[in-house]
Design a protein around this motif. Sequence first.
Motif, short mmCIF file in Angstrom:
data_model
loop_
_atom_site.label_atom_id
_atom_site.label_comp_id
_atom_site.label_asym_id
_atom_site.label_seq_id
_atom_site.Cartn_x
_atom_site.Cartn_y
_atom_site.Cartn_z
N UNK A 1 0.84 -1.20 0.00
CA UNK A 1 0.00 0.00 0.00
C UNK A 1 0.87 1.25 0.00
N UNK A 2 0.40 2.27 -0.66
CA UNK A 2 1.13 3.53 -0.77
C UNK A 2 0.25 4.68 -0.29
N UNK A 3 0.90 5.77 0.05
CA UNK A 3 0.15 6.95 0.50
C UNK A 3 -0.85 7.37 -0.57
N UNK A 4 -2.08 7.61 -0.13
CA UNK A 4 -3.15 7.99 -1.04
C UNK A 4 -4.07 6.84 -1.41
N UNK B 1 0.87 6.08 5.08
CA UNK B 1 2.19 5.53 4.80
C UNK B 1 2.40 4.20 5.50
N UNK B 2 3.55 3.59 5.25
CA UNK B 2 3.93 2.31 5.84
C UNK B 2 5.16 2.54 6.71
N UNK B 3 5.17 1.96 7.91
CA UNK B 3 6.32 2.09 8.81
C UNK B 3 6.61 0.74 9.46
N UNK C 1 7.54 -6.04 13.12
CA UNK C 1 6.17 -5.76 12.73
C UNK C 1 6.11 -4.64 11.70
N UNK C 2 5.06 -4.67 10.88
CA UNK C 2 4.81 -3.67 9.85
C UNK C 2 3.49 -2.98 10.18
#
Length: 330
Positions: A182-185, A203-205, A239-240
């Motif tokens: 997944x990407x921002x937006x 976002x992804x962290x 973890x994501x």
Amino acid sequence: MSTVVSGRRIAEPGPVKGRRFRLPTRAPRTPRPARQPRPKVPLTREQERLVLMSSVLTMVAIVCLWSLAQMLLLGRLSEDRSQGLLYPEFRHELAAQTAPTGPTTVDADGKTVAVAPGEPVAVVSAPEIGLSQVVVEGTAPSDLLAGPGHRRDTVLPGQEGTSLVYGRATTYGGPFGKIEDLRAGDHIYVVIGQGRVDFTVLGVRYDGDPLPPAPAAGKARLVLTTAEQLRWGMSPGRAVYVDAEAPKAYPAPSGRPAAVPEPELAMQTDSGAMPLLVLCLAGLVAVTLGVIAARQRWSAALVWVVATPIVIALSWGTTDVVMRLLPNLI
């Protein structure tokens, strides 16, 4: 009757009367003597060791291969079946306006009861990665065998505040295995008992990355959580998190617990399943001893035809218990 040959009349021989012709008969067969049973030769010590070793190794191979296949392949069928049962149940609750909107719900007798672990509480979908799953209450390893789980000390997805939803990355269908893409937006859609909410991915962290700012008043924050994927399919201890936010949110009823037990936290295990695992292993040991004893009386093929279904059934139950002793997000 006669025939003329060279001027002479020759009489043809007629049928012989009063005489019968019999076909030659075979001599009667002498009965074979009854086959005497072969005397049972006791196994030597070396043969007994071979039977013991082959039985144990075969049992270990069946259990290990079945467990691996169940985690990575057959577990998907189990998770799909659970989702197939949860979706119509939650849809019926939505239609009847009885879907949970808080930590408690009203049962068929009109009593207020706590939402039990494993009960459906939401539907989450992300078209960009082909995600569409029913979310159940609870994030313990056993809860996540049926699909993504909602952490009980947070609000439901779409309610004001931050909601945490956990899902497995690889085993039992790996419903959250692609959330890293997944990407921002991108959009994540959630349906709960109060309605539908459209989230936008921020976002992804990963573990150790800075946390995003807390959501403003009146907004909903959704955090999808799973384990980081490796190229060879399993997962390390990291973890994501996928953060998403909605501009409008539904009110969140009070009564949520301040904390949850350790097995319901990210990347945790359930040590309470250890006694059940010991019982399952004892059953496998008993079957192994039975196979060893049976192979001394009957053929190996016959013994394994009878024993294999029993071993597979015990392996299935043992694998489900082992999954509770592994991190809940893998």
